[in-house]
Design an enzyme around this catalytic site. Structure first.
Site, PDB file in Angstrom:
ATOM      1  N   ASP A   1      -3.876  17.215  -6.870  1.00 20.69           N
ATOM      2  CA  ASP A   1      -3.910  18.188  -5.792  1.00 20.69           C
ATOM      3  C   ASP A   1      -5.027  19.200  -6.043  1.00 20.69           C
ATOM      4  OD1 ASP A   1      -3.465  19.906  -3.705  1.00 20.69           O
ATOM      5  OD2 ASP A   1      -1.356  20.244  -4.123  1.00 20.69           O
TER       6      ASP A   1
ATOM      7  N   ASP B   1      -1.625   9.732 -13.239  1.00 23.19           N
ATOM      8  CA  ASP B   1      -0.740  10.601 -12.471  1.00 23.19           C
ATOM      9  C   ASP B   1      -0.556   9.991 -11.098  1.00 23.19           C
ATOM     10  OD1 ASP B   1       0.934  12.728 -11.964  1.00 23.19           O
ATOM     11  OD2 ASP B   1      -0.525  14.260 -12.518  1.00 23.19           O
TER      12      ASP B   1
ATOM     13  N   ARG C   1       6.983  16.519  -3.308  1.00 21.85           N
ATOM     14  CA  ARG C   1       7.156  17.348  -4.504  1.00 21.85           C
ATOM     15  C   ARG C   1       8.294  18.355  -4.361  1.00 21.85           C
ATOM     16  NH1 ARG C   1       0.891  18.841  -5.060  1.00 21.85           N
ATOM     17  NH2 ARG C   1       1.076  18.458  -2.814  1.00 21.85           N
TER      18      ARG C   1
ATOM     19  N   LYS D   1       3.470  20.291 -21.624  1.00 21.42           N
ATOM     20  CA  LYS D   1       2.977  21.453 -20.880  1.00 21.42           C
ATOM     21  C   LYS D   1       4.121  22.337 -20.455  1.00 21.42           C
ATOM     22  CE  LYS D   1       2.939  19.442 -16.225  1.00 21.42           C
ATOM     23  NZ  LYS D   1       2.123  19.029 -15.082  1.00 21.42           N
TER      24      LYS D   1
ATOM     25  N   ASN E   1      -1.857  24.686  23.674  1.00 18.79           N
ATOM     26  CA  ASN E   1      -0.967  25.481  22.832  1.00 18.79           C
ATOM     27  C   ASN E   1      -0.570  24.767  21.539  1.00 18.79           C
ATOM     28  OD1 ASN E   1       0.740  23.531  23.813  1.00 18.79           O
ATOM     29  ND2 ASN E   1       2.399  24.935  24.346  1.00 18.79           N
TER      30      ASN E   1
END
Length: 327
Positions: free
Chosen positions: A234, A230, A104, A202, A45
């Site tokens: 991602d 950076d 984040r 940005k 499970n």
């Protein structure tokens, strides 16, 4: 005689979760200790079972778990590993999470949102963790979420030394992909001998994750090798659009250096089709074979983590590994 005097010997024990055992093995090789044999499996499970095959009583325990996908499974497994150590009478429990989960989500952008990074810290603490050892947090404030010591390691030296050695002699500019990474970019310029700094202005719609709306280059990039830095890659959208903006501004070449290669789809395709010539990552997270591009270079973070573990075990100073630099 009113007391019993015992000579205590400290014992370092290393434990590996199932998310990325190769990194734990590499850390163990650097330390000269093997991860403790552990039984861990899933029930039908989805429930997780964990048991250590050796006594952990009185040990200084270090649990290594890289939070790759499926991230929620590995968070839960880590909590169970901590609980098993606490109930097995480990003296001190340090969780080594090179990539901190939910980092984040460290603040509220809108009403009725969780602060998930804080919740994760509370879960670790409640389970029984005494301290956290992690690499390049998304924001340094996350250290304050955990009610205990946080050893915040930096991959900057590892990445910057590679860039300096490979691209020595070429005119370079360090580029921050947004204004929030400018302080990190300043540290990069110092490490690379005082080269110019630029950043990408940005705009981002906070209701649409992993999407960047517009880019504008601020700084000296024309005819130069741009090192875009950076903490996380991602989906690759931010860094690829930054590279497009840099080439549009006259950059001669763009390389990317980041600590954590999450590489969620379609990151690999974006990087492959981009004009970026090299993507330099550490191995805080595994890169599966199908996502290994020729332009991706992966550097090992294991020696740095092993040195930090040794300092923690010896009650030394982790800060000295970075010349007094703090997160």
């Amino acid at each position: 005689m009113g007391s019993i005097v015992a000579e205590n010997h400290k014992s370092l024990m290393l434990f590996s979760g199932r998310a990325y055992p190769a990194l734990a093995e590499e850390i163990g090789q650097a330390l000269g200790v093997s991860p403790t044999p552990t039984d861990a499996y899933d029930f039908a499970n989805g429930e997780i079972y964990v048991r250590y095959n050796e006594s952990v009583r009185g040990s200084d325990a270090f649990v290594v778990q890289s939070m790759t996908e499926p991230i929620n499974q590995w968070v839960m497994e880590t909590l169970l590993m901590i609980d098993a150590l606490k109930r097995g009478s480990a003296k001190r429990i340090t969780i080594v999470v090179p990539f901190y989960p939910y980092a984040r989500q460290d603040k509220k952008h809108r009403g009725r949102e969780p602060i998930s990074a804080r919740l994760v810290a509370d879960l670790f603490r409640t389970a029984g963790a005494d301290r956290i050892l992690t690499v390049d947090l998304h924001t340094a404030q996350i250290q304050g979420f955990f009610d205990g010591p946080v050893d915040h390691l930096f991959a900057l030296d590892l990445l910057a030394d590679y860039v300096r050695n490979k691209y020595d002699g070429r005119d370079m500019t360090v580029v921050s992909p947004d204004s929030g990474r400018v302080r990190l970019a300043e540290r990069w310029t110092e490490r690379l001998g005082g080269c110019p700094l630029a950043f990408i202005h940005k705009t981002r719609d906070i209701t649409r994750p992993n999407e960047v709306s517009a880019n504008r280059v601020v700084g000296e990039v024309e005819g130069r090798v741009c090192v875009a830095i950076d903490d996380i890659i991602d989906s690759g959208g931010t860094i690829c659009k930054a590279a497009d903006a840099l080439f549009a501004a006259g950059a001669a070449d763009v390389i990317v250096a980041a600590t954590h290669g999450v590489l969620s789809d379609p990151a690999t395709e974006r990087l492959k089709n981009s004009q970026i010539s090299e993507v330099i990552l550490t191995n805080t997270l595994p890169i599966p074979p199908e996502k290994r591009l020729d332009k991706i270079t992966q550097l090992s973070i294991a020696p740095l983590i092993a040195r930090a573990i040794r300092e923690v075990f010896a009650d030394g100073s982790v800060t000295t590994l970075f010349g007094g630099l703090s997160g």
